[in-house]
Write a protein that holds these residues in place. Structure first.
Motif, mmCIF file in Angstrom:
data_model
loop_
_atom_site.group_PDB
_atom_site.id
_atom_site.type_symbol
_atom_site.label_atom_id
_atom_site.label_comp_id
_atom_site.label_asym_id
_atom_site.label_seq_id
_atom_site.Cartn_x
_atom_site.Cartn_y
_atom_site.Cartn_z
ATOM 1 N N ASP A 2 77.200 5.821 33.837
ATOM 2 C CA ASP A 2 77.108 4.788 32.805
ATOM 3 C C ASP A 2 75.775 4.004 32.775
ATOM 4 O OD1 ASP A 2 78.098 1.815 32.113
ATOM 5 O OD2 ASP A 2 79.112 3.389 31.103
ATOM 6 N N GLU A 3 75.276 3.659 31.692
ATOM 7 C CA GLU A 3 73.846 2.998 31.773
ATOM 8 C C GLU A 3 74.064 1.546 32.481
ATOM 9 O OE1 GLU A 3 71.118 1.945 28.311
ATOM 10 O OE2 GLU A 3 72.074 3.491 27.843
ATOM 11 N N SER A 4 75.088 0.916 32.471
ATOM 12 C CA SER A 4 75.193 -0.314 33.240
ATOM 13 C C SER A 4 75.127 -0.050 34.886
ATOM 14 C CB SER A 4 76.709 -0.815 32.896
ATOM 15 O OG SER A 4 77.686 -0.051 33.461
ATOM 16 N N ALA A 5 74.915 1.117 35.168
ATOM 17 C CA ALA A 5 74.740 1.500 36.573
ATOM 18 C C ALA A 5 73.253 1.298 36.960
ATOM 19 C CB ALA A 5 75.490 2.583 36.908
ATOM 20 N N VAL A 6 72.539 1.621 35.797
ATOM 21 C CA VAL A 6 71.104 1.983 35.960
ATOM 22 C C VAL A 6 70.304 0.384 35.781
ATOM 23 C CG1 VAL A 6 69.214 3.143 35.417
ATOM 24 C CG2 VAL A 6 71.534 4.241 34.998
ATOM 25 N N ILE A 7 70.257 -0.200 36.971
ATOM 26 C CA ILE A 7 69.656 -1.542 36.888
ATOM 27 C C ILE A 7 68.154 -1.379 37.454
ATOM 28 C CG2 ILE A 7 71.619 -2.983 36.720
ATOM 29 C CD1 ILE A 7 71.054 -3.423 39.782
ATOM 30 N N PRO A 8 67.019 -2.099 37.194
ATOM 31 C CA PRO A 8 65.737 -1.820 37.430
ATOM 32 C C PRO A 8 65.635 -1.665 38.882
ATOM 33 C CG PRO A 8 65.997 -3.730 35.849
ATOM 34 C CD PRO A 8 67.316 -3.103 36.120
ATOM 35 N N GLU A 9 66.409 -2.493 40.051
ATOM 36 C CA GLU A 9 65.974 -2.338 41.315
ATOM 37 C C GLU A 9 66.742 -1.058 41.740
ATOM 38 O OE1 GLU A 9 67.592 -5.230 39.829
ATOM 39 O OE2 GLU A 9 65.576 -5.747 39.327
ATOM 40 N N THR A 10 67.625 -0.485 41.239
ATOM 41 C CA THR A 10 68.151 0.717 41.836
ATOM 42 C C THR A 10 67.316 1.862 42.133
ATOM 43 O OG1 THR A 10 70.107 0.183 40.008
ATOM 44 C CG2 THR A 10 70.291 2.294 41.403
ATOM 45 N N LYS A 11 67.627 2.606 43.196
ATOM 46 C CA LYS A 11 66.766 3.507 43.639
ATOM 47 C C LYS A 11 67.449 4.925 43.238
ATOM 48 C CE LYS A 11 64.775 2.113 47.971
ATOM 49 N NZ LYS A 11 65.048 0.581 47.939
#
Length: 83
Positions: free
Chosen positions: A22-31
């Protein structure tokens, strides 16, 4: 140099699609690793980003990417350098 919001959103969308998450899981700080991406996934993501943004990142650039934000920032840096 921080990437523009539009670039960041496109990068997030491509990463989500490549990893089938899900796109909502992909946040800028996520490795990438936290998203379940292995080295092959990362290569495929970089290839998809190169295609989408019509840039060449190269091996060296991809190695320095740990987070979603890093990827977006690198895209903008490469685009600026080739402009």
């Amino acid at each position: 140099m921080k990437a523009q919001q539009e670039t960041l959103q496109t990068v997030q969308s491509i990463i989500a699609k490549q990893l089938s998450i899900d796109e909502s899981a992909v946040i800028p700080e996520t490795k990438f690793a936290e998203l379940g991406a292995d080295s092959l996934d990362t290569v495929e993501i970089m290839m998809a980003l190169e295609e989408k943004f019509e840039v060449s990142i190269g091996e060296g650039g991809a190695e320095n990417i740990a987070t979603v934000q890093d990827a977006a920032d690198l895209i903008e840096k490469v685009k600026a350098a080739s402009a």
